[in-house]
Design a protein around this motif. Structure first.
Motif, PDB file in Angstrom:
ATOM      1  N   UNK A  75      32.413  42.968  48.141  1.00  0.00           N
ATOM      2  CA  UNK A  75      33.605  43.182  47.319  1.00  0.00           C
ATOM      3  C   UNK A  75      33.091  43.401  45.903  1.00  0.00           C
ATOM      4  N   UNK A  76      33.405  44.574  45.356  1.00  0.00           N
ATOM      5  CA  UNK A  76      32.925  44.931  44.031  1.00  0.00           C
ATOM      6  C   UNK A  76      34.059  44.798  43.025  1.00  0.00           C
ATOM      7  N   UNK A  77      33.870  43.911  42.060  1.00  0.00           N
ATOM      8  CA  UNK A  77      34.813  43.739  40.967  1.00  0.00           C
ATOM      9  C   UNK A  77      34.205  44.346  39.710  1.00  0.00           C
ATOM     10  N   UNK A  78      34.966  44.469  38.648  1.00  0.00           N
ATOM     11  CA  UNK A  78      34.433  45.080  37.438  1.00  0.00           C
ATOM     12  C   UNK A  78      33.276  44.291  36.840  1.00  0.00           C
ATOM     13  N   UNK A  79      33.275  42.979  36.999  1.00  0.00           N
ATOM     14  CA  UNK A  79      32.207  42.171  36.420  1.00  0.00           C
ATOM     15  C   UNK A  79      31.377  41.397  37.416  1.00  0.00           C
ATOM     16  N   UNK A  80      31.731  41.463  38.704  1.00  0.00           N
ATOM     17  CA  UNK A  80      31.035  40.657  39.705  1.00  0.00           C
ATOM     18  C   UNK A  80      30.904  41.408  41.024  1.00  0.00           C
ATOM     19  N   UNK A  81      29.902  40.975  41.798  1.00  0.00           N
ATOM     20  CA  UNK A  81      29.793  41.346  43.201  1.00  0.00           C
ATOM     21  C   UNK A  81      30.048  40.079  44.001  1.00  0.00           C
ATOM     22  N   UNK A  96      30.119  31.386  57.354  1.00  0.00           N
ATOM     23  CA  UNK A  96      29.627  32.505  56.563  1.00  0.00           C
ATOM     24  C   UNK A  96      29.093  32.009  55.231  1.00  0.00           C
ATOM     25  N   UNK A  97      28.137  32.766  54.710  1.00  0.00           N
ATOM     26  CA  UNK A  97      27.622  32.536  53.368  1.00  0.00           C
ATOM     27  C   UNK A  97      28.408  33.398  52.411  1.00  0.00           C
ATOM     28  N   UNK A  98      28.711  32.844  51.269  1.00  0.00           N
ATOM     29  CA  UNK A  98      29.483  33.551  50.258  1.00  0.00           C
ATOM     30  C   UNK A  98      28.688  33.479  48.956  1.00  0.00           C
ATOM     31  N   UNK A  99      28.345  34.623  48.404  1.00  0.00           N
ATOM     32  CA  UNK A  99      27.530  34.695  47.196  1.00  0.00           C
ATOM     33  C   UNK A  99      28.266  35.495  46.133  1.00  0.00           C
ATOM     34  N   UNK A 100      28.327  34.945  44.928  1.00  0.00           N
ATOM     35  CA  UNK A 100      28.948  35.622  43.793  1.00  0.00           C
ATOM     36  C   UNK A 100      27.860  35.944  42.783  1.00  0.00           C
ATOM     37  N   UNK A 101      27.831  37.206  42.354  1.00  0.00           N
ATOM     38  CA  UNK A 101      26.814  37.681  41.421  1.00  0.00           C
ATOM     39  C   UNK A 101      27.441  38.233  40.154  1.00  0.00           C
ATOM     40  N   UNK A 102      26.753  38.037  39.040  1.00  0.00           N
ATOM     41  CA  UNK A 102      27.110  38.694  37.785  1.00  0.00           C
ATOM     42  C   UNK A 102      26.628  40.134  37.897  1.00  0.00           C
ATOM     43  N   UNK A 103      27.542  41.061  37.833  1.00  0.00           N
ATOM     44  CA  UNK A 103      27.217  42.460  38.082  1.00  0.00           C
ATOM     45  C   UNK A 103      26.211  43.026  37.069  1.00  0.00           C
ATOM     46  N   UNK A 104      26.243  42.544  35.839  1.00  0.00           N
ATOM     47  CA  UNK A 104      25.340  43.054  34.806  1.00  0.00           C
ATOM     48  C   UNK A 104      23.895  42.601  35.017  1.00  0.00           C
TER      49      UNK A 104
END
Length: 124
Positions: A75-81, A96-104
């Motif tokens: 899921x691609x958000x404006x500031x995160x993946x 399931x594993x759920x990972x949140x990333x800072x897109x920058x």
């Protein structure tokens, strides 16, 4: 439980741009373990909400009679993946594993690779 927490700590320390990570039971929507910046994101709410995403995709695959399994969902958000990766290893059914990333700061390809390795090594 210690192995789960160690795996999440490994994800946070080795995946560039990681904001948070959780191991989630999609039958109940409960996060079994979480680690990350709770100021930036409530991982327990995110776990419950993304449970609906996983269930919906599995239901759709069943209705379409698609063969194979979900490798991961992005899921691609404006500031995160946000990456959702069902656990397929021993004892991982329904998780399931759920990972949140800072897109920058994140390298998406490398993050997916490392999350896949973490999932393969995870013992639940």
């Amino acid at each position: 439980m210690a192995q789960m927490e160690s795996a999440l700590a490994d994800a946070m320390s080795t995946i560039e741009g990681a904001i948070g990570v959780a191991l989630v039971d999609y039958t109940s929507g409960m996060a079994l373990a979480t680690l990350g910046d709770n100021q930036a994101l409530d991982l327990n709410i995110a776990a419950a909400g993304n449970t609906d995403v996983v269930r919906a995709k599995m239901r759709t695959m069943e209705m379409l009679e698609l063969q194979g399994a979900i490798e991961d969902m992005l899921i691609t958000l404006t500031g995160q993946y946000h990456i959702i990766r069902p656990v397929s290893g021993k004892g991982g059914s329904g998780l399931f594993l759920y990972l949140v990333l800072d897109r920058k700061r994140a390298n998406l390809a490398l993050a997916r690779h490392r999350l896949a390795r973490l999932e393969a090594d995870l013992e639940v």
